[in-house]
Design a protein around this motif. Structure first.
Motif, PDB file in Angstrom:
ATOM      1  N   HIS A  90       0.817  -1.211   0.000  1.00 50.76           N
ATOM      2  CA  HIS A  90       0.000   0.000   0.000  1.00 50.76           C
ATOM      3  C   HIS A  90       0.858   1.271   0.000  1.00 50.76           C
ATOM      4  O   HIS A  90       1.741   1.423   0.851  1.00 50.76           O
ATOM      5  N   ASP A  91       0.562   2.167  -0.933  1.00 50.34           N
ATOM      6  CA  ASP A  91       1.187   3.505  -0.956  1.00 50.34           C
ATOM      7  C   ASP A  91       2.717   3.491  -1.086  1.00 50.34           C
ATOM      8  O   ASP A  91       3.368   4.449  -0.672  1.00 50.34           O
ATOM      9  N   HIS A 131       0.766   9.858  -7.635  1.00 50.22           N
ATOM     10  CA  HIS A 131       0.216   8.826  -6.751  1.00 50.22           C
ATOM     11  C   HIS A 131      -1.012   8.141  -7.355  1.00 50.22           C
ATOM     12  O   HIS A 131      -1.107   6.925  -7.397  1.00 50.22           O
ATOM     13  N   HIS A 146      -5.811   1.481  -5.505  1.00 48.44           N
ATOM     14  CA  HIS A 146      -6.815   1.667  -4.451  1.00 48.44           C
ATOM     15  C   HIS A 146      -7.447   3.059  -4.529  1.00 48.44           C
ATOM     16  O   HIS A 146      -8.321   3.376  -3.728  1.00 48.44           O
ATOM     17  N   HIS A 147      -7.000   3.885  -5.478  1.00 44.80           N
ATOM     18  CA  HIS A 147      -7.642   5.189  -5.664  1.00 44.80           C
ATOM     19  C   HIS A 147      -8.576   5.129  -6.868  1.00 44.80           C
ATOM     20  O   HIS A 147      -8.117   4.864  -7.983  1.00 44.80           O
ATOM     21  N   ASP A 178      -7.842   2.121   3.477  1.00 45.73           N
ATOM     22  CA  ASP A 178      -7.099   3.376   3.353  1.00 45.73           C
ATOM     23  C   ASP A 178      -7.873   4.527   4.014  1.00 45.73           C
ATOM     24  O   ASP A 178      -7.324   5.313   4.780  1.00 45.73           O
TER      25      ASP A 178
END
Ligand SMILES: [Zn+2]
Length: 179
Positions: free
Chosen positions: A35-36, A76, A82-83, A110
């Protein structure tokens, strides 16, 4: 500068840790692990350091206020599934497609983690639903998926995270809403 660097770095690690724990509950530990990760790329990392204020808001928001856009955010959202913005394509037959289950679960983890980190002790199980309802029109998301998120966050508000964020429960809600 050093204060910003440490502040931003520890915020990212704290956020990643909470997301990881939630993703484990949701049955998607690998998503939690990766994640991220793009936040450690130079484009995202140094803007995060520059605009780190107090850890109560995303540095991306402050950068947008200065420039009108944020290069870190553009970087990003183009790399992180996940966005919902990652999936948006106005020229595709379905501009807001159905995002696969595992990424939608990561989206919810998130949001919950962001709320917990930014709100700290002031976080309540109702907070995420309130935030979601207040911003729902700004989310670029298929209506079926909006219903999925609304249902899950309503359950969190009523029963808490532990009872809601489980693989079975999320799968059931997802399948019910996307058909
Ligand atoms: Zn992200």
């Amino acid at each position: 500068m050093l204060k910003n660097l440490c502040g931003h770095f520890s915020n990212v690690i704290h956020h990643k840790w909470i997301v990881f724990l939630l993703c484990c509950k949701a049955g998607i530990p690998f998503r939690g692990l990766v994640h991220d990760l793009s936040k450690f790329s130079p484009t995202e990392f140094w803007q995060g350091v520059k605009y780190y204020k107090d850890g109560k808001r995303s540095p991306i928001q402050y950068a947008k206020e200065d420039y009108g856009y944020s290069k870190a955010w553009l970087h990003h959202k183009g790399r992180n599934k996940h966005h919902p913005e990652y999936w948006y394509d106005p020229n595709a037959p379905e501009s807001l497609p159905i995002i696969p289950f595992k990424y939608m679960c990561e989206t919810i983890c998130d949001q919950l983690a962001a709320g917990k980190v930014y709100k700290g002790k002031a976080w309540t199980k109702e907070y995420q639903l309130q935030y979601w309802n207040a911003h729902i029109n700004k989310f670029l998301l298929n209506d079926k998926l909006k219903n999925f998120v609304t249902e899950v966050l309503t359950m969190v508000a009523e029963n808490g995270i532990d009872k809601t964020i489980t693989k079975n429960n999320l799968r059931k809600c997802y399948d019910k809403n996307i058909r």
